[in-house]
Write an enzyme that holds these catalytic residues in place. Structure first.
Site, PDB file in Angstrom:
ATOM      1  N   HIS A  82       0.806  -1.220   0.000  1.00 33.14           N
ATOM      2  CA  HIS A  82       0.000   0.000   0.000  1.00 33.14           C
ATOM      3  C   HIS A  82       0.844   1.277   0.000  1.00 33.14           C
ATOM      4  O   HIS A  82       0.586   2.179  -0.798  1.00 33.14           O
ATOM      5  CB  HIS A  82      -1.087   0.021   1.064  1.00 33.14           C
ATOM      6  N   TYR A 140       1.444   5.121  -2.626  1.00 26.94           N
ATOM      7  CA  TYR A 140       1.711   6.542  -2.326  1.00 26.94           C
ATOM      8  C   TYR A 140       3.077   6.956  -2.840  1.00 26.94           C
ATOM      9  O   TYR A 140       3.302   8.132  -3.153  1.00 26.94           O
ATOM     10  CB  TYR A 140       1.530   6.823  -0.830  1.00 26.94           C
ATOM     11  N   HIS A 169     -10.769   0.678  -9.968  1.00 26.86           N
ATOM     12  CA  HIS A 169     -10.310   1.677  -8.983  1.00 26.86           C
ATOM     13  C   HIS A 169      -8.873   2.089  -9.262  1.00 26.86           C
ATOM     14  O   HIS A 169      -8.559   3.260  -9.384  1.00 26.86           O
ATOM     15  CB  HIS A 169     -10.431   1.091  -7.571  1.00 26.86           C
ATOM     16  N   PHE A 170      -7.987   1.086  -9.395  1.00 26.40           N
ATOM     17  CA  PHE A 170      -6.588   1.524  -9.363  1.00 26.40           C
ATOM     18  C   PHE A 170      -6.103   2.128 -10.675  1.00 26.40           C
ATOM     19  O   PHE A 170      -5.131   2.879 -10.672  1.00 26.40           O
ATOM     20  CB  PHE A 170      -5.660   0.466  -8.770  1.00 26.40           C
ATOM     21  N   HIS A 171      -6.828   1.856 -11.767  1.00 28.26           N
ATOM     22  CA  HIS A 171      -6.438   2.599 -12.972  1.00 28.26           C
ATOM     23  C   HIS A 171      -6.855   4.066 -12.870  1.00 28.26           C
ATOM     24  O   HIS A 171      -6.267   4.930 -13.514  1.00 28.26           O
ATOM     25  CB  HIS A 171      -6.998   1.927 -14.235  1.00 28.26           C
ATOM     26  N   ARG A 177     -11.347 -10.190 -11.662  1.00 27.19           N
ATOM     27  CA  ARG A 177     -10.129  -9.562 -12.173  1.00 27.19           C
ATOM     28  C   ARG A 177      -9.157 -10.678 -12.563  1.00 27.19           C
ATOM     29  O   ARG A 177      -9.407 -11.841 -12.285  1.00 27.19           O
ATOM     30  CB  ARG A 177      -9.507  -8.621 -11.128  1.00 27.19           C
ATOM     31  N   ARG A 178      -8.058 -10.311 -13.199  1.00 33.24           N
ATOM     32  CA  ARG A 178      -6.963 -11.246 -13.488  1.00 33.24           C
ATOM     33  C   ARG A 178      -7.450 -12.564 -14.087  1.00 33.24           C
ATOM     34  O   ARG A 178      -7.090 -13.649 -13.618  1.00 33.24           O
ATOM     35  CB  ARG A 178      -6.191 -11.551 -12.208  1.00 33.24           C
TER      36      ARG A 178
HETATM   37 FE1  HAS Z   1      -6.213   1.980  -3.600  1.00 31.75          FE
HETATM   38  C1  HAS Z   1      -6.457  -1.454  -3.918  1.00 31.75           C
HETATM   39  C2  HAS Z   1      -8.146   1.854  -0.791  1.00 31.75           C
HETATM   40  C3  HAS Z   1      -5.692   5.355  -3.068  1.00 31.75           C
HETATM   41  C4  HAS Z   1      -3.762   1.971  -5.992  1.00 31.75           C
HETATM   42  N1  HAS Z   1      -5.308   0.554  -4.755  1.00 31.75           N
HETATM   43  C5  HAS Z   1      -5.572  -0.800  -4.750  1.00 31.75           C
HETATM   44  C6  HAS Z   1      -4.756  -1.440  -5.725  1.00 31.75           C
HETATM   45  C7  HAS Z   1      -3.956  -0.481  -6.281  1.00 31.75           C
HETATM   46  C8  HAS Z   1      -4.314   0.768  -5.660  1.00 31.75           C
HETATM   47  C9  HAS Z   1      -2.889  -0.682  -7.335  1.00 31.75           C
HETATM   48  O1  HAS Z   1      -9.118  -0.282   1.182  1.00 31.75           O
HETATM   49  C10 HAS Z   1      -4.823  -2.917  -6.121  1.00 31.75           C
HETATM   50  C11 HAS Z   1      -3.838  -3.787  -5.442  1.00 31.75           C
HETATM   51  C12 HAS Z   1      -3.991  -5.184  -5.965  1.00 31.75           C
HETATM   52  O2  HAS Z   1      -3.454  -5.466  -7.047  1.00 31.75           O
HETATM   53  O3  HAS Z   1      -4.672  -5.985  -5.326  1.00 31.75           O
HETATM   54  N2  HAS Z   1      -6.849   3.342  -2.215  1.00 31.75           N
HETATM   55  C13 HAS Z   1      -7.651   3.093  -1.177  1.00 31.75           C
HETATM   56  C14 HAS Z   1      -7.907   4.332  -0.454  1.00 31.75           C
HETATM   57  C15 HAS Z   1      -7.210   5.315  -1.104  1.00 31.75           C
HETATM   58  C16 HAS Z   1      -6.533   4.689  -2.202  1.00 31.75           C
HETATM   59  C17 HAS Z   1      -8.771   4.515   0.758  1.00 31.75           C
HETATM   60  N3  HAS Z   1      -4.981   3.388  -4.388  1.00 31.75           N
HETATM   61  C18 HAS Z   1      -4.927   4.716  -4.032  1.00 31.75           C
HETATM   62  C19 HAS Z   1      -3.920   5.391  -4.814  1.00 31.75           C
HETATM   63  C20 HAS Z   1      -3.371   4.430  -5.634  1.00 31.75           C
HETATM   64  C21 HAS Z   1      -4.047   3.187  -5.355  1.00 31.75           C
HETATM   65  C22 HAS Z   1      -3.569   6.849  -4.680  1.00 31.75           C
HETATM   66  C23 HAS Z   1      -2.291   4.536  -6.644  1.00 31.75           C
HETATM   67  C24 HAS Z   1      -1.614   5.602  -6.913  1.00 31.75           C
HETATM   68  N4  HAS Z   1      -7.143   0.481  -2.570  1.00 31.75           N
HETATM   69  C25 HAS Z   1      -7.841   0.653  -1.428  1.00 31.75           C
HETATM   70  C26 HAS Z   1      -8.250  -0.671  -0.922  1.00 31.75           C
HETATM   71  C27 HAS Z   1      -7.773  -1.613  -1.817  1.00 31.75           C
HETATM   72  C28 HAS Z   1      -7.072  -0.853  -2.836  1.00 31.75           C
HETATM   73  C29 HAS Z   1      -9.029  -0.973   0.269  1.00 31.75           C
HETATM   74  C30 HAS Z   1      -7.864  -3.135  -1.703  1.00 31.75           C
HETATM   75  C31 HAS Z   1      -9.189  -3.648  -2.086  1.00 31.75           C
HETATM   76  C32 HAS Z   1      -9.211  -5.149  -2.243  1.00 31.75           C
HETATM   77  O4  HAS Z   1     -10.243  -5.721  -1.892  1.00 31.75           O
HETATM   78  O5  HAS Z   1      -8.253  -5.792  -2.694  1.00 31.75           O
HETATM   79  C33 HAS Z   1      -7.138   6.786  -0.651  1.00 31.75           C
HETATM   80  O6  HAS Z   1      -5.811   7.203  -0.511  1.00 31.75           O
HETATM   81  C34 HAS Z   1      -7.876   7.690  -1.578  1.00 31.75           C
HETATM   82  C35 HAS Z   1      -7.987   9.090  -1.034  1.00 31.75           C
HETATM   83  C36 HAS Z   1      -8.292  10.060  -2.128  1.00 31.75           C
HETATM   84  C37 HAS Z   1      -9.228  10.984  -2.106  1.00 31.75           C
HETATM   85  C38 HAS Z   1      -9.444  11.833  -3.324  1.00 31.75           C
HETATM   86  C39 HAS Z   1      -8.999  13.269  -3.138  1.00 31.75           C
HETATM   87  C40 HAS Z   1      -9.178  14.010  -4.414  1.00 31.75           C
HETATM   88  C41 HAS Z   1      -8.266  14.868  -4.957  1.00 31.75           C
HETATM   89  C42 HAS Z   1      -8.571  15.536  -6.265  1.00 31.75           C
HETATM   90  C43 HAS Z   1      -9.166  16.918  -6.063  1.00 31.75           C
HETATM   91  C44 HAS Z   1      -9.443  17.569  -7.355  1.00 31.75           C
HETATM   92  C45 HAS Z   1      -9.243  18.884  -7.609  1.00 31.75           C
HETATM   93  C46 HAS Z   1      -9.541  19.426  -8.962  1.00 31.75           C
HETATM   94  C47 HAS Z   1      -8.706  19.831  -6.609  1.00 31.75           C
HETATM   95  C48 HAS Z   1     -10.088  11.211  -0.938  1.00 31.75           C
HETATM   96  C49 HAS Z   1      -6.992  15.207  -4.284  1.00 31.75           C
HETATM   97  C50 HAS Z   1     -10.689  20.388  -8.899  1.00 31.75           C
HETATM   98  C51 HAS Z   1     -10.762  21.077 -10.202  1.00 31.75           C
HETATM   99  C52 HAS Z   1     -11.896  21.426 -10.812  1.00 31.75           C
HETATM  100  C53 HAS Z   1     -11.793  22.114 -12.082  1.00 31.75           C
HETATM  101  C54 HAS Z   1     -13.222  21.089 -10.280  1.00 31.75           C
END
Ligand code: HAS
Length: 557
Positions: free
Chosen positions: A218, A222, A372-374, A435-436
């Site tokens: 995990h 990040y 999700h992860f893409h 998946r996979r």
């Molecule tokens: Fe994830 C599985 C939970 C973030 C990547 N994640 C994965 C896997 C990958 C991955 C590769 O809890 C698969 C692993 C595998 O092969 O089995 N993930 C989360 C959570 C977050 C999260 C809670 N993941 C990421 C990020 C990744 C990534 C970042 C890659 C870079 N993930 C999971 C969980 C699994 C999981 C479970 C396992 C599930 C399972 O069953 O296997 C958090 O960090 C996300 C927080 C993000 C936010 C979004 C904030 C939004 C922002 C944009 C603002 C936009 C603006 C633009 C300002 C709360 C910052 C505004 C402009 C205008 C013009 C309107």
């Protein structure tokens, strides 16, 4: 500033070699979606088997490209902001160690000896050279990190009153996370998997290898993300004529990642046996903690965008949303960054769904996960890498970017493809699509007794999306190659578009030093992982035999 010739050379290699590999990674991605949709049927395409391709796709795109980029970007950030000499010998050693590691791992995969997917834990077993290769890639990145520490300490000594530049804080926080996270996986690889693969031991504790992998797995995500966050905070406000909303908040975000990104690995193992559910719940709670810095970022960066629009004279409540330089050819970095941010709103939200302990049952191991992860790694992460690679290339070589209109269109084409791609996977996932899985020879094959008509439409949508993403990637490579082939406009000074802060709080001690944050991180990790590892050791009777993905019968030593 002018980088030395040697530094320029190594930076270009660190940026361009992964891009070369990415051509292969992107091509295999296309094959994968076509195979899932049944457009291609069969186990082998151009002598690469489905799972060999999937392994190569994951290892190249998610591990090799991201690590090389983080090191290249880190080298440039350190030299540019600290204005300190970097020890070039170690920069080169780091590069060669990473390259040799990559080549060894790539050989093992392509020769069919390491079909273990990018999550290379047991019981799938790889050729020893795969494990050695991965270990070298990681060690190479450690060397780069250790090379920056004396530069940072010298800066602190020579400028005791000055704040450490924000991009440097982000880079060091990222590599502290990386170092802490990679130690257990190095143990897993070198002490458990390698002797097993060499045949010195016949049985290993599979659950322990999975726990150690996700300890790393995990924070790994990040490690991919934080270079993009550095760009969102340090560069994006400048690109829109705005300012960093709060310098303190930006620093706090990087330190919060340091403490929360590691003790969350069990959210990948909610469905696995051996581990007490209370520990899984604890990791689920910490997972919501790690969403906090991203939520702060969402509001901070939106404030910077709003300020930029207002400072440029646009009035009205919502003008900041549509009055941005979305298609400004000369400000292409903005397009790459903003599209990544917009995608991440959905990528982050789907992560929170995954993290919800009970909801996770619905999507674990389904298409929802790659959906999700893409939206994360193929969203903010790869778009930041694409944008910054071309930016750094043109600023290091003094070459003007070619095909500017195509360049600024790339992130939008990519986002269009990704929308179809991830929607197809996530909707299919909610209907149970695994998946996979090479669905084309089974579930999406009308001639197969396993045929599942529901998944035909979702895999078709995914394939359309994947094809559009492939076109976007080809467009990107065209821009990059055309730029590389053009004549240099002479040597130019290298610069990053550095933003000023609107609220430039004084050097607040809470976000001045790494040490207290590292101590807190270690304490939380111990709370989260000591009982988890004990469970893995105690609740696993004996060991498991090794399997190959092609055969349900264990390999007998
Ligand atoms: Fe994830 C599985 C939970 C973030 C990547 N994640 C994965 C896997 C990958 C991955 C590769 O809890 C698969 C692993 C595998 O092969 O089995 N993930 C989360 C959570 C977050 C999260 C809670 N993941 C990421 C990020 C990744 C990534 C970042 C890659 C870079 N993930 C999971 C969980 C699994 C999981 C479970 C396992 C599930 C399972 O069953 O296997 C958090 O960090 C996300 C927080 C993000 C936010 C979004 C904030 C939004 C922002 C944009 C603002 C936009 C603006 C633009 C300002 C709360 C910052 C505004 C402009 C205008 C013009 C309107």
């Amino acid at each position: 500033m002018e980088f030395s010739k040697s530094l320029k050379k190594v930076l270009l290699l660190e940026l361009l070699i992964p891009m070369l590999l990415l051509v292969l990674g992107v091509y295999i991605g296309l094959i994968q979606v076509l195979a899932r949709a049944g457009v291609i049927r069969g186990d082998t395409v151009w002598s690469l088997k489905y799972f060999e391709g999937l392994t190569l796709h994951g290892v190249v795109n998610a591990i090799v490209v991201t690590t090389f980029f983080a090191v290249a970007f880190g080298n440039a950030v350190m030299v540019y902001y600290l204005k300190n000499k970097i020890r070039m010998t170690w920069v080169w050693v780091s590069f060669w160690v990473m390259l040799v590691g990559t080549l060894l791992a790539a050989w093992a995969i392509v020769s069919g000896n390491a079909t273990v997917l990018y999550t290379f834990y047991a019981p799938l077993m790889a050729h020893p050279l795969f494990y050695i290769g991965v270990a070298l890639l990681v060690v190479g990145s450690w060397i780069a990190f250790f090379n920056w520490i004396p530069m940072y300490l010298r800066f602190r000594k020579e400028h005791p009153e000055q704040k450490t530049p924000l991009a440097v804080v982000g880079t060091l926080a990222n590599f502290v996370i990386w170092f802490i996270a990679t130690v257990p996986v190095a143990y897993e690889v070198l002490v458990i998997l390698l002797p097993w693969s060499l045949g010195y031991v016949s049985e290993i504790n599979v659950m322990l290898t999975r726990v150690l992998f996700w300890f790393f797995g995990h924070p790994l995500v990040y490690f991919w993300l934080l270079p993009a966050y550095i760009m969102y905070y340090a560069f994006l406000p400048k690109l829109v004529g705005g300012k960093i909303y709060s310098d303190f908040a930006a620093r706090l975000v990087f330190f919060l990642f340091l403490i929360f990104s590691i003790p969350v690995g069990l959210h990948h193992q909610f469905a696995e046996p051996s581990i007490n559910p209370n520990l899984k719940l604890l990791h689920a709670v910490f997972t919501f903690g790690v969403a906090l810095p991203s939520l702060i970022t969402a509001f901070s960066v939106a404030a910077s965008l709003e300020m930029g629009a207002h400072l440029r004279g646009h009035k009205g409540l919502m003008s900041w949303v549509y009055r941005q330089p979305y298609f400004d050819k000369n400000n292409y970095l903005f397009a790459y960054l903003i599209v990544g941010l917009l995608i991440f709103i959905v990528g982050g939200a789907t992560g929170m769904l995954n993290a919800s302990y009970s909801l996770n049952n619905l999507m674990h191991n389904t298409g929802f996960l790659p959906g999700h992860f893409h939206l994360t790694v193929a969203g903010p992460v790869i778009l930041a890498i694409f944008g910054m690679t071309i930016y750094m290339y043109s600023h290091i070589t003094g070459k003007e970017v070619k095909f500017k209109s195509l360049n600024v269109a790339v992130p939008y084409i990519w986002a269009l493809g990704l929308t179809f791609f991830s929607s197809g996977l996530m909707v299919g996932g909610l209907m149970g699509e695994p998946r996979r899985t090479n669905l084309g020879i089974s579930y999406t094959n009308p001639d197969s007794p396993l045929f599942h008509s529901d998944w035909q439409i979702t895999t078709a949508i995914t394939a359309i999306g994947g094809t559009i993403m492939f076109i976007a990637a080809l467009s990107y490579f065209t821009v990059l190659i055309a730029t590389m082939a053009s004549k240099s406009g002479g040597s130019v000074a290298f610069s990053f578009p550095t933003s000023e802060a609107y609220h430039d709080e004084k050097n607040i001690s809470l976000v001045k030093n790494f040490t207290p944050w590292i101590v807190v991180a270690i304490v939380i990790i111990l709370i989260a992982y000591v009982p988890t590892i004990r469970e893995a050791l105690e609740n696993t009777a004996g060991g498991a035999l090794p399997y190959l993905p092609t055969n349900p019968v264990p390999i007998t030593p």
